[in-house]
Design a protein around this motif. Structure first.
Motif, PDB file in Angstrom:
ATOM      1  N   PHE A  41      35.054  56.185 -14.926  1.00 39.77           N
ATOM      2  CA  PHE A  41      36.205  55.287 -15.053  1.00 39.77           C
ATOM      3  C   PHE A  41      37.232  55.824 -16.047  1.00 39.77           C
ATOM      4  O   PHE A  41      38.441  55.677 -15.865  1.00 39.77           O
ATOM      5  CB  PHE A  41      35.709  53.898 -15.490  1.00 39.77           C
ATOM      6  CG  PHE A  41      36.811  52.966 -15.855  1.00 39.77           C
ATOM      7  CD1 PHE A  41      37.610  52.404 -14.862  1.00 39.77           C
ATOM      8  CD2 PHE A  41      37.095  52.668 -17.184  1.00 39.77           C
ATOM      9  CE1 PHE A  41      38.656  51.555 -15.193  1.00 39.77           C
ATOM     10  CE2 PHE A  41      38.137  51.824 -17.517  1.00 39.77           C
ATOM     11  CZ  PHE A  41      38.910  51.268 -16.515  1.00 39.77           C
ATOM     12  N   SER A  42      36.750  56.466 -17.112  1.00 41.69           N
ATOM     13  CA  SER A  42      37.654  56.911 -18.178  1.00 41.69           C
ATOM     14  C   SER A  42      38.663  57.953 -17.698  1.00 41.69           C
ATOM     15  O   SER A  42      39.811  57.974 -18.137  1.00 41.69           O
ATOM     16  CB  SER A  42      36.857  57.532 -19.319  1.00 41.69           C
ATOM     17  OG  SER A  42      35.813  56.698 -19.702  1.00 41.69           O
ATOM     18  N   ASN A  43      38.204  58.813 -16.803  1.00 38.62           N
ATOM     19  CA  ASN A  43      39.009  59.935 -16.334  1.00 38.62           C
ATOM     20  C   ASN A  43      40.415  59.508 -15.895  1.00 38.62           C
ATOM     21  O   ASN A  43      41.421  59.988 -16.413  1.00 38.62           O
ATOM     22  CB  ASN A  43      38.266  60.563 -15.162  1.00 38.62           C
ATOM     23  CG  ASN A  43      38.578  62.028 -15.032  1.00 38.62           C
ATOM     24  OD1 ASN A  43      39.746  62.415 -15.079  1.00 38.62           O
ATOM     25  ND2 ASN A  43      37.553  62.852 -14.889  1.00 38.62           N
ATOM     26  N   MET A  44      40.487  58.575 -14.958  1.00 41.17           N
ATOM     27  CA  MET A  44      41.782  58.127 -14.450  1.00 41.17           C
ATOM     28  C   MET A  44      42.530  57.318 -15.504  1.00 41.17           C
ATOM     29  O   MET A  44      43.694  57.557 -15.778  1.00 41.17           O
ATOM     30  CB  MET A  44      41.558  57.277 -13.189  1.00 41.17           C
ATOM     31  CG  MET A  44      42.776  56.872 -12.409  1.00 41.17           C
ATOM     32  SD  MET A  44      43.845  55.549 -13.047  1.00 41.17           S
ATOM     33  CE  MET A  44      42.756  54.174 -13.311  1.00 41.17           C
ATOM     34  N   THR A  45      41.833  56.375 -16.121  1.00 40.72           N
ATOM     35  CA  THR A  45      42.515  55.414 -16.993  1.00 40.72           C
ATOM     36  C   THR A  45      43.308  56.088 -18.115  1.00 40.72           C
ATOM     37  O   THR A  45      44.506  55.857 -18.260  1.00 40.72           O
ATOM     38  CB  THR A  45      41.492  54.430 -17.599  1.00 40.72           C
ATOM     39  OG1 THR A  45      40.763  53.873 -16.511  1.00 40.72           O
ATOM     40  CG2 THR A  45      42.176  53.329 -18.372  1.00 40.72           C
ATOM     41  N   TRP A  46      42.640  56.963 -18.888  1.00 43.18           N
ATOM     42  CA  TRP A  46      43.364  57.505 -20.031  1.00 43.18           C
ATOM     43  C   TRP A  46      44.255  58.683 -19.678  1.00 43.18           C
ATOM     44  O   TRP A  46      45.200  58.962 -20.396  1.00 43.18           O
ATOM     45  CB  TRP A  46      42.407  57.784 -21.199  1.00 43.18           C
ATOM     46  CG  TRP A  46      42.091  56.473 -21.830  1.00 43.18           C
ATOM     47  CD1 TRP A  46      42.863  55.794 -22.733  1.00 43.18           C
ATOM     48  CD2 TRP A  46      40.984  55.616 -21.526  1.00 43.18           C
ATOM     49  NE1 TRP A  46      42.293  54.578 -23.005  1.00 43.18           N
ATOM     50  CE2 TRP A  46      41.143  54.437 -22.299  1.00 43.18           C
ATOM     51  CE3 TRP A  46      39.875  55.718 -20.677  1.00 43.18           C
ATOM     52  CZ2 TRP A  46      40.239  53.384 -22.242  1.00 43.18           C
ATOM     53  CZ3 TRP A  46      38.969  54.673 -20.643  1.00 43.18           C
ATOM     54  CH2 TRP A  46      39.158  53.524 -21.410  1.00 43.18           C
ATOM     55  N   SER A  69      46.830  64.505  -7.981  1.00 39.41           N
ATOM     56  CA  SER A  69      46.779  65.970  -8.000  1.00 39.41           C
ATOM     57  C   SER A  69      45.480  66.392  -8.680  1.00 39.41           C
ATOM     58  O   SER A  69      44.798  65.559  -9.290  1.00 39.41           O
ATOM     59  CB  SER A  69      47.979  66.548  -8.758  1.00 39.41           C
ATOM     60  OG  SER A  69      47.855  66.269 -10.132  1.00 39.41           O
ATOM     61  N   GLU A  70      45.160  67.665  -8.587  1.00 39.24           N
ATOM     62  CA  GLU A  70      43.889  68.122  -9.156  1.00 39.24           C
ATOM     63  C   GLU A  70      43.880  67.962 -10.685  1.00 39.24           C
ATOM     64  O   GLU A  70      42.906  67.526 -11.275  1.00 39.24           O
ATOM     65  CB  GLU A  70      43.651  69.571  -8.756  1.00 39.24           C
ATOM     66  CG  GLU A  70      42.181  69.920  -8.801  1.00 39.24           C
ATOM     67  CD  GLU A  70      41.955  71.354  -8.360  1.00 39.24           C
ATOM     68  OE1 GLU A  70      42.628  71.802  -7.404  1.00 39.24           O
ATOM     69  OE2 GLU A  70      41.103  72.014  -8.991  1.00 39.24           O
ATOM     70  N   HIS A  71      44.978  68.405 -11.310  1.00 38.23           N
ATOM     71  CA  HIS A  71      45.112  68.210 -12.756  1.00 38.23           C
ATOM     72  C   HIS A  71      46.306  67.294 -12.987  1.00 38.23           C
ATOM     73  O   HIS A  71      47.391  67.591 -12.504  1.00 38.23           O
ATOM     74  CB  HIS A  71      45.354  69.542 -13.470  1.00 38.23           C
ATOM     75  CG  HIS A  71      44.250  70.519 -13.242  1.00 38.23           C
ATOM     76  ND1 HIS A  71      43.042  70.404 -13.890  1.00 38.23           N
ATOM     77  CD2 HIS A  71      44.153  71.587 -12.426  1.00 38.23           C
ATOM     78  CE1 HIS A  71      42.248  71.371 -13.469  1.00 38.23           C
ATOM     79  NE2 HIS A  71      42.895  72.104 -12.580  1.00 38.23           N
ATOM     80  N   PRO A  72      46.111  66.211 -13.724  1.00 41.15           N
ATOM     81  CA  PRO A  72      47.224  65.284 -13.972  1.00 41.15           C
ATOM     82  C   PRO A  72      48.363  65.971 -14.723  1.00 41.15           C
ATOM     83  O   PRO A  72      48.116  66.787 -15.607  1.00 41.15           O
ATOM     84  CB  PRO A  72      46.591  64.203 -14.849  1.00 41.15           C
ATOM     85  CG  PRO A  72      45.126  64.305 -14.628  1.00 41.15           C
ATOM     86  CD  PRO A  72      44.856  65.740 -14.337  1.00 41.15           C
ATOM     87  N   PHE A  73      49.586  65.660 -14.342  1.00 41.05           N
ATOM     88  CA  PHE A  73      50.748  66.190 -15.059  1.00 41.05           C
ATOM     89  C   PHE A  73      51.950  65.276 -14.908  1.00 41.05           C
ATOM     90  O   PHE A  73      51.953  64.372 -14.066  1.00 41.05           O
ATOM     91  CB  PHE A  73      51.103  67.613 -14.573  1.00 41.05           C
ATOM     92  CG  PHE A  73      51.555  67.691 -13.130  1.00 41.05           C
ATOM     93  CD1 PHE A  73      50.634  67.851 -12.109  1.00 41.05           C
ATOM     94  CD2 PHE A  73      52.908  67.610 -12.787  1.00 41.05           C
ATOM     95  CE1 PHE A  73      51.039  67.928 -10.771  1.00 41.05           C
ATOM     96  CE2 PHE A  73      53.333  67.690 -11.457  1.00 41.05           C
ATOM     97  CZ  PHE A  73      52.390  67.845 -10.450  1.00 41.05           C
ATOM     98  N   THR A  74      52.969  65.525 -15.747  1.00 43.87           N
ATOM     99  CA  THR A  74      54.242  64.814 -15.660  1.00 43.87           C
ATOM    100  C   THR A  74      55.307  65.853 -15.391  1.00 43.87           C
ATOM    101  O   THR A  74      55.267  66.942 -15.964  1.00 43.87           O
ATOM    102  CB  THR A  74      54.563  64.122 -17.004  1.00 43.87           C
ATOM    103  OG1 THR A  74      53.484  63.257 -17.336  1.00 43.87           O
ATOM    104  CG2 THR A  74      55.856  63.330 -16.926  1.00 43.87           C
ATOM    105  N   THR A  90      47.860  61.672 -11.208  1.00 46.32           N
ATOM    106  CA  THR A  90      46.577  61.358 -11.816  1.00 46.32           C
ATOM    107  C   THR A  90      45.470  61.864 -10.908  1.00 46.32           C
ATOM    108  O   THR A  90      45.745  62.366  -9.810  1.00 46.32           O
ATOM    109  CB  THR A  90      46.453  59.836 -12.074  1.00 46.32           C
ATOM    110  OG1 THR A  90      45.326  59.602 -12.921  1.00 46.32           O
ATOM    111  CG2 THR A  90      46.264  59.054 -10.781  1.00 46.32           C
ATOM    112  N   ARG A  91      44.213  61.782 -11.384  1.00 52.43           N
ATOM    113  CA  ARG A  91      43.089  62.079 -10.497  1.00 52.43           C
ATOM    114  C   ARG A  91      42.058  60.978 -10.692  1.00 52.43           C
ATOM    115  O   ARG A  91      42.006  60.350 -11.747  1.00 52.43           O
ATOM    116  CB  ARG A  91      42.499  63.455 -10.796  1.00 52.43           C
ATOM    117  CG  ARG A  91      41.846  63.550 -12.143  1.00 52.43           C
ATOM    118  CD  ARG A  91      41.125  64.871 -12.339  1.00 52.43           C
ATOM    119  NE  ARG A  91      40.957  65.104 -13.765  1.00 52.43           N
ATOM    120  CZ  ARG A  91      40.860  66.298 -14.322  1.00 52.43           C
ATOM    121  NH1 ARG A  91      40.955  67.380 -13.576  1.00 52.43           N
ATOM    122  NH2 ARG A  91      40.711  66.432 -15.614  1.00 52.43           N
TER     123      ARG A  91
END
Ligand code: CO
Length: 496
Positions: free
Chosen positions: A252-257, A228-233, A245-246
C-alpha cells in the motif's frame, strides 16, 4: 523597464522553451503510452529536438545579447533573468561541441552496459564503460573549472553554488547525529507492519491517490496522473504539469507516498509564475529546492499524524477488511517504521540519508582519483556494512541499483538529502508563520500551507540561488538542526 534587447532575449528563451517542452512531452509519452515499436525513432526524435534547443541557446548571438543586457538598467526580475541565463550560457559554452557529442556517446554505451549488467547481475559488465565515463567526467570538471575540488564543478551543474566543503560539513553532522539516533530507535521494540502488505486492489488505490492529490491542491485542469514504471513529474509550462505513479497491490505504501511525493513536485511547478514562461524566474530554483517541496508534502505532511486523522477514517472505509482492526495510532507508527535496507528508493526517511552519504563519498573519491573503478563494488559493499549494517546480497541490489551513473550524472545524489533538510527548515518556518497549521491539516485543509509555499518559494522561480532563497525564507542558511528537531520530536512519540 523592458528594453528592445530584453524583448529579443525573452522571445529567444521562450522559443527554446517551446522546443524543450515539446521534447519533454515526447519523453512523457515514452514513459507512459508509447507503443513498443516506436522506441528507435523516438530516440532519434528526442536527440534531434534536444540538439536543436541546445544549439539555439549556445549561438554566439545569445552571448552578445547577454553582454549588452548586463550593462542595461533593468528591474529586479528582468535582471535576475539575464543573470541566471548568463550563468547557464557561460557554463554551456565551456564544453566544446565535440566534447558534448563524446559525452552522449559514452553515456549511451554506459547505459546499455548498465542494462546488460543488471540483467546478468554482474557489475563487471558495467565496469569498463563506467571507467571511461569517469575519466570523461574528470575532464569535464577541468573544462568547467573549479577552485577547491574537482567535484565542485559537477555539483554546481545540479545545485548552483554547492561545494564539497559545504557537503563535508553537512554529512559530518549527519554521521554524528543521525547514526546514534537511528541506532537508539532500532534498539526499541518494533511495530507490526504486516497489514500494509495485504491485498489493496489497484483501482481502489488509484482512486484514493487521486483524492489525495485533489486534497493537497493539485490542479487537474493543469495536469493529469498516469501510470509508469518509475513515478515522475514532468511539465510543459506551469499550466500542464503531469505526474505518474505505480501501484503494487501488495504494498500500500508504494503508491500512496510516491503519489504525495510527486504531487509535491507538481504543486511547485503549477505555482511557478506563468508570465515568466521559459525564463529563469518561471523555472524551479534548483533540484534541492524541488526535492524540498516533494519531501515536505510526503514526510512533514503526508507521514504526519494530523494528516491521517483526517484521511485514515476514509481509508478504513475503502479497505475495511485490512484496516478496520488497525487503530490510527498503529497505522501511524507502521507508516513511519524504520528499518535498514540496501535499496535507496525503498529507504525510510531516516536511513535514506545514509544511502545518499555513501554515494556522495564514492563520487567525491572518484573525482579525486582515489578509487579505481575495479574497486568500486567492494568499496560500495563495505560502506553499506559500515553505515547500515547490511550485507549487500547482489550487484543488482547494490552498486547497480541506481540509473544515475549510467547517464553520467555525477553530483546529483546530494540534492536528495539537501531537499529533505530544506523541507524541514521551510516547514519549521511555515509552522511559525501560520497560526494553527497542524490543526488545519487535521481538518483536511492544507490550502494555507500551499499559499505560504506559493508566496515564499514558488513565486520566485530561479530569481535567487538556493542558499539565498533559504536565507530569505527562513532567515538563516541551510542547517541540519530543523531536520534533527523534527525527527526527534516525531520519533520520541513513535518509538515504543
Ligand atoms: Co523527488
Amino acid at each position: 523597464m523592458t528594453s528592445k534587447n530584453y524583448k529579443l532575449l525573452e522571445v529567444k528563451l521562450q522559443k527554446i522553451a517551446d522546443i524543450n517542452y515539446a521534447t519533454a512531452l515526447l519523453h512523457w509519452d515514452k514513459e507512459t503510452y508509447m507503443p513498443k515499436k516506436a522506441a528507435a525513432l523516438r530516440s532519434q526524435q528526442l536527440s534531434t529536438l534536444s540538439e536543436l534547443g541546445h544549439s539555439l541557446f549556445t549561438e554566439k548571438s545569445t552571448g552578445i545579447l547577454l553582454n549588452k543586457l548586463e550593462k542595461e538598467n533593468l528591474n529586479e526580475t528582468l535582471e535576475a533573468n539575464v543573470k541566471r541565463t548568463k550563468e547557464d550560457y557561460d557554463k554551456m559554452i565551456k564544453l566544446p561541441g565535440s566534447f558534448v557529442a563524446e559525452s552522449s556517446m559514452l553515456s549511451s554505451k554506459a547505459f546499455h552496459a548498465w542494462i546488460e549488467a543488471r540483467k546478468k547481475n554482474d557489475f563487471k559488465i558495467f565496469e569498463d564503460p563506467l571507467d571511461k565515463l569517469i575519466s570523461h567526467k574528470r575532464k569535464e570538471a577541468d573544462l568547467l573549472g573549479f577552485s577547491d575540488h574537482p567535484y565542485d564543478a559537477l555539483l554546481d551543474l545540479y545545485e548552483p553554488g554547492l561545494t564539497v566543503s559545504t557537503l563535508n560539513r553537512l554529512f559530518k553532522n549527519v554521521r554524528e547525529q543521525l547514526v546514534p539516533f537511528v541506532a537508539e530507535l532500532r534498539s526499541k521494540k518494533q511495530i507490526d507492519t504486516n497489514f500494509l502488505f495485504l491485498k489493496y486492489p489497484s483501482d481502489k488505490q488509484w482512486n484514493f491517490g487521486i483524492d489525495i492529490l485533489k486534497n493537497i491542491g493539485y490542479d487537474f485542469d493543469a495536469g493529469r496522473q498516469d501510470i509508469s514504471e518509475h513515478p515522475f513529474t514532468i511539465n510543459f509550462g506551469s499550466t500542464d504539469v503531469r505526474v505518474t505513479t505505480r501501484i503494487d497491490e501488495y504494498d500500500f505504501s508504494n503508491m500512496t507516498w510516491s503519489c504525495i511525493h510527486e504531487g509535491g513536485h507538481a504543486l511547485y511547478e503549477q505555482g511557478l509564475p506563468i508570465d515568466q514562461y521559459g525564463l529563469p524566474c518561471g523555472s524551479a530554483a534548483s533540484l534541492s529546492i524541488h526535492e524540498s517541496q516533494s519531501r515536505l508534502w510526503e514526510n512533514m505532511v503526508g507521514r504526519g499524524k494530523n494528516f491521517w486523522k483526517f484521511h485514515y477514517p476514509k481509508l478504513q472505509k475503502i479497505f475495511p477488511k485490512n484496516l478496520s482492526n488497525i487503530s490510527l495510532d498503529h497505522f501511524y507508527k507502521a507508516i513511519n517504521h524504520i528499518e535498514p535496507n540496501y535499496i535507496r528508493t525503498e529507504a525510510d526517511e531516516l536511513h535514506y540519508h545514509f544511502h545518499v552519504m555513501i554515494r556522495y563519498e564514492i563520487e567525491k573519491s572518484i573525482m579525486e582519483g582515489l578509487i579505481k573503478t575495479s574497486d568500486l563494488r567492494d568499496y560500495w559493499n563495505a560502506r553499506y556494512k559500515e553505515y547500515l549494517n547490511v550485507d549487500v546480497p547482489s550487484d543488482l541490489e547494490g552498486i547497480l541499483q541506481d540509473i544515475h551513473w549510467s547517464h553520467g550524472s555525477f553530483g546529483y545524489f546530494p540534492t536528495y538529502s539537501l531537499g529533505s533538510f530544506y523541507a524541514a527548515q521551510f516547514y519549521e518556518k511555515a509552522k511559525a508563520d501560520i497560526t494553527n497549521l497542524e490543526k488545519q491539516i487535521e481538518s483536511g485543509n492544507s490550502s494555507e500551507l500551499l499559499h505560504w509555499l506559493r508566496n515564499n518559494i514558488h513565486a520566485h522561480g530561479r530569481k535567487y540561488l538556493p542558499n539565498e532563497l533559504c536565507k530569505q525564507v527562513t532567515g538563516s542558511e541551510l542547517s541540519l538542526d530543523p531536520f534533527m528537531d523534527y525527527v526527534k520530536l516525531k520519533y520520541s512519540e513513535i518509538a515504543i
